[in-house]
Enzyme design. Sequence first.
Site, PDB file in Angstrom:
ATOM      1  N   LYS A  23       5.615   9.172  20.408  1.00  0.00           N
ATOM      2  CA  LYS A  23       5.418   9.096  21.702  1.00  0.00           C
ATOM      3  C   LYS A  23       6.871  10.389  22.007  1.00  0.00           C
ATOM      4  CE  LYS A  23       3.206   7.463  24.589  1.00  0.00           C
ATOM      5  NZ  LYS A  23       1.749   7.566  24.846  1.00  0.00           N
ATOM      6  N   ASN A  62       8.419   9.767  27.318  1.00  0.00           N
ATOM      7  CA  ASN A  62       7.167   8.484  27.675  1.00  0.00           C
ATOM      8  C   ASN A  62       7.569   7.448  27.005  1.00  0.00           C
ATOM      9  OD1 ASN A  62       5.327  10.318  29.444  1.00  0.00           O
ATOM     10  ND2 ASN A  62       4.349  11.409  27.732  1.00  0.00           N
ATOM     11  N   ALA A 105       9.821  -0.377   3.634  1.00  0.00           N
ATOM     12  CA  ALA A 105       9.236  -0.772   4.853  1.00  0.00           C
ATOM     13  C   ALA A 105       9.365   0.322   5.477  1.00  0.00           C
ATOM     14  CB  ALA A 105       8.895  -2.022   4.622  1.00  0.00           C
ATOM     15  N   ILE A 162       3.074   4.418  -0.354  1.00  0.00           N
ATOM     16  CA  ILE A 162       4.124   4.662  -1.010  1.00  0.00           C
ATOM     17  C   ILE A 162       5.002   3.539  -1.695  1.00  0.00           C
ATOM     18  CG2 ILE A 162       6.394   5.998  -0.988  1.00  0.00           C
ATOM     19  CD1 ILE A 162       5.890   7.577   1.271  1.00  0.00           C
ATOM     20  N   ARG A 205       0.878  -1.121   0.016  1.00  0.00           N
ATOM     21  CA  ARG A 205      -0.214   0.116  -0.139  1.00  0.00           C
ATOM     22  C   ARG A 205       0.956   1.285   0.112  1.00  0.00           C
ATOM     23  NH1 ARG A 205      -1.731   0.647   6.478  1.00  0.00           N
ATOM     24  NH2 ARG A 205      -0.466   2.003   6.923  1.00  0.00           N
ATOM     25  N   TYR A 208      12.342   7.805  15.098  1.00  0.00           N
ATOM     26  CA  TYR A 208      11.618   7.830  13.965  1.00  0.00           C
ATOM     27  C   TYR A 208      12.793   8.252  13.088  1.00  0.00           C
ATOM     28  CZ  TYR A 208       8.772   7.995   9.521  1.00  0.00           C
ATOM     29  OH  TYR A 208       9.055   8.110   7.976  1.00  0.00           O
TER      30      TYR A 208
HETATM   31  P1  NAI Z   1       2.493   3.014   4.555  1.00  0.00           P
HETATM   32  O1  NAI Z   1       1.936   2.596   6.433  1.00  0.00           O
HETATM   33  O2  NAI Z   1       1.158   2.751   4.482  1.00  0.00           O
HETATM   34  O3  NAI Z   1       3.250   1.881   4.014  1.00  0.00           O
HETATM   35  C1  NAI Z   1       3.762   1.238   4.407  1.00  0.00           C
HETATM   36  C2  NAI Z   1       4.125  -0.542   4.234  1.00  0.00           C
HETATM   37  O4  NAI Z   1       5.398  -1.615   4.760  1.00  0.00           O
HETATM   38  C3  NAI Z   1       2.709  -1.591   4.994  1.00  0.00           C
HETATM   39  O5  NAI Z   1       2.267  -1.831   3.826  1.00  0.00           O
HETATM   40  C4  NAI Z   1       3.531  -2.763   5.606  1.00  0.00           C
HETATM   41  O6  NAI Z   1       2.414  -3.065   5.944  1.00  0.00           O
HETATM   42  C5  NAI Z   1       4.588  -2.413   4.902  1.00  0.00           C
HETATM   43  N1  NAI Z   1       5.606  -2.809   6.548  1.00  0.00           N
HETATM   44  C6  NAI Z   1       6.121  -2.346   7.396  1.00  0.00           C
HETATM   45  N2  NAI Z   1       6.482  -2.952   8.438  1.00  0.00           N
HETATM   46  C7  NAI Z   1       7.553  -4.561   8.053  1.00  0.00           C
HETATM   47  C8  NAI Z   1       8.037  -5.417   8.521  1.00  0.00           C
HETATM   48  N3  NAI Z   1       8.828  -5.531   9.098  1.00  0.00           N
HETATM   49  N4  NAI Z   1       8.183  -6.045   7.141  1.00  0.00           N
HETATM   50  C9  NAI Z   1       7.229  -5.898   5.523  1.00  0.00           C
HETATM   51  N5  NAI Z   1       6.803  -5.491   5.220  1.00  0.00           N
HETATM   52  C10 NAI Z   1       6.518  -4.219   6.126  1.00  0.00           C
HETATM   53  O7  NAI Z   1       3.300   3.860   4.777  1.00  0.00           O
HETATM   54  P2  NAI Z   1       3.571   4.951   3.667  1.00  0.00           P
HETATM   55  O8  NAI Z   1       3.508   5.948   4.136  1.00  0.00           O
HETATM   56  O9  NAI Z   1       3.445   4.337   2.722  1.00  0.00           O
HETATM   57  O10 NAI Z   1       5.404   5.170   3.870  1.00  0.00           O
HETATM   58  C11 NAI Z   1       5.979   4.061   3.405  1.00  0.00           C
HETATM   59  C12 NAI Z   1       8.056   4.605   3.201  1.00  0.00           C
HETATM   60  O11 NAI Z   1       7.656   5.967   3.858  1.00  0.00           O
HETATM   61  C13 NAI Z   1       8.099   4.622   5.116  1.00  0.00           C
HETATM   62  O12 NAI Z   1       9.452   4.375   5.242  1.00  0.00           O
HETATM   63  C14 NAI Z   1       7.999   5.605   5.530  1.00  0.00           C
HETATM   64  O13 NAI Z   1       8.745   5.776   6.739  1.00  0.00           O
HETATM   65  C15 NAI Z   1       8.494   6.922   4.654  1.00  0.00           C
HETATM   66  N6  NAI Z   1       8.076   8.096   4.444  1.00  0.00           N
HETATM   67  C16 NAI Z   1       6.569   8.405   4.548  1.00  0.00           C
HETATM   68  C17 NAI Z   1       6.037   9.701   4.515  1.00  0.00           C
HETATM   69  C18 NAI Z   1       4.499  10.462   4.430  1.00  0.00           C
HETATM   70  O14 NAI Z   1       4.402  11.599   4.479  1.00  0.00           O
HETATM   71  N7  NAI Z   1       3.565   9.194   4.629  1.00  0.00           N
HETATM   72  C19 NAI Z   1       6.835  10.601   4.929  1.00  0.00           C
HETATM   73  C20 NAI Z   1       8.514  10.374   4.450  1.00  0.00           C
HETATM   74  C21 NAI Z   1       8.928   9.360   4.724  1.00  0.00           C
END
Ligand code: NAI
Length: 445
Positions: free
Chosen positions: A293, A297, A287, A217, A215, A351
């Site tokens: 937090k 905490n 991922a 990004i 899902r 983070y």
């Molecule tokens: P999201 O939470 O929508 O998607 C993350 C995906 O990674 C999920 O499908 C989840 O199941 C998977 N995942 C989590 N832990 C895992 C594991 N141990 N093994 C395999 N898969 C795992 O997050 P989003 O928003 O798409 O973010 C993607 C990346 O971009 C992350 O690294 C996030 O930190 C980074 N990011 C996102 C920002 C935003 O504004 N959404 C801003 C800056 C960075």
Amino acid sequence: MTDIYSRLVNKGPGRDVAKKLGLPQPAVLRRYEPGQPLINGPVLIEGSSAGADELAAELLTWDVDVRRHAVPREKLGGIVLVLDSLASPVDLEKPVLTVASSLRDLAPNGRVVTVSLTPDGGSPAAAAARQGVDGLLRSLAKELRAGATGNGILLADGVGTTAPTALGALRFFLSGRSAYVDGQFVRVGSTSGKLPADDEKPLAGKVAVVTGAARGIGAAIARTLHRDGATVVAVDIPAAGDHLAAVANDIRGTALQLDISRDDAGPRIIEHAVGRHGRLDILVHNAGITRDKLLVNMDHGRWSSVIGVNIAAQLRINEALLASEHFRSAPRIVSLASTSGIAGNRGQTNYAASKGGVIGMVRATAPLLAEHGGSINAVAPGFIETEMTARMPFATREIARRLNSLQQGGRPQDVAEAIAFLASDSAGGISGEVLRVCGQQLVGA
Ligand code: NAI
């Protein structure tokens, strides 16, 4: 996930009201779509050095109208300011003031790109001039309007204006692929890399692994790498299996259900990619998790899970890949950092430590991959419209969304485009770097 305000102030009565009240009117950004021309309108190349002449000659071989002098009142798609022969800060004035008046003729979604030398060399006066370009470009980007952006290319010693990755970076910055990249520099450290035979399929023949692809990004990255010609292995945790399968089927790739924090994640990734597709060229560490937090905490669970998934797992997987004979042919790694890891963010010490860690990791891993003609870089997104940011309280979200030069949030697609560029051979001369996709966030670093 939708920016209703932006839609309201961009058409009909809403537009007139916003104009009268002086409210922000975020532009509709010109984003890349296959078949789209590189840029809308002629490109003015300013600069009198040999490097400027060579660059202009090269652009003539692209499908671009090149101007060496501004034609009064002609709308420009872009301005390339070549500043590769500065000996002192006083040398900035002539080229900069020459293009100043042309900024009025920049079309909506226009582009300004500087090409200059990295500030870590030269005499004190030359270094002052080169570093001056940094302040100049970042300020200019804040003055541009109507979706126009300003970005810079820094050339290391021995890298000319027409080195493959200098050209690759210029194409990226001029195109709609960089719609949400603003006020940023990329450093071209070597003459490695090559431009693709087909601009629409720069990743043809490559096999790419994307973690967290079920899902957000990650799904956008998987789709974009596929659009650009790669065969994609989509990785996510077993609990996300249905969504993962849907993404993988959609892009005719394969799904690998795997928790990346497992000890054997690296070997499992290699085994799947090589076993099913015969090779492994690109790994995107997307991922990531948040467990916010205040530090006061913070507990063991929140701290260790975030460090474990966001950085420790990446280090372990990289180690396995670096040791593998299957990851030796110009391999590319791109990792997701965050502007939180650069500027810091309240409630995100864990983070930000993990994402700062990503930046340190790519810097230190770059020389190891260089041995095999490879590269590793990080992309640091700012405010991106995803399920994660949709959960923020309304007021916080609205402020975060507007506090950048483009006055809007980015889309997962914008992050994916930057990753696709860094994963391509046209970016082969960039390694150990961080590219921010944040619309030039106005707070923090
Ligand atoms: P999201 O939470 O929508 O998607 C993350 C995906 O990674 C999920 O499908 C989840 O199941 C998977 N995942 C989590 N832990 C895992 C594991 N141990 N093994 C395999 N898969 C795992 O997050 P989003 O928003 O798409 O973010 C993607 C990346 O971009 C992350 O690294 C996030 O930190 C980074 N990011 C996102 C920002 C935003 O504004 N959404 C801003 C800056 C960075």
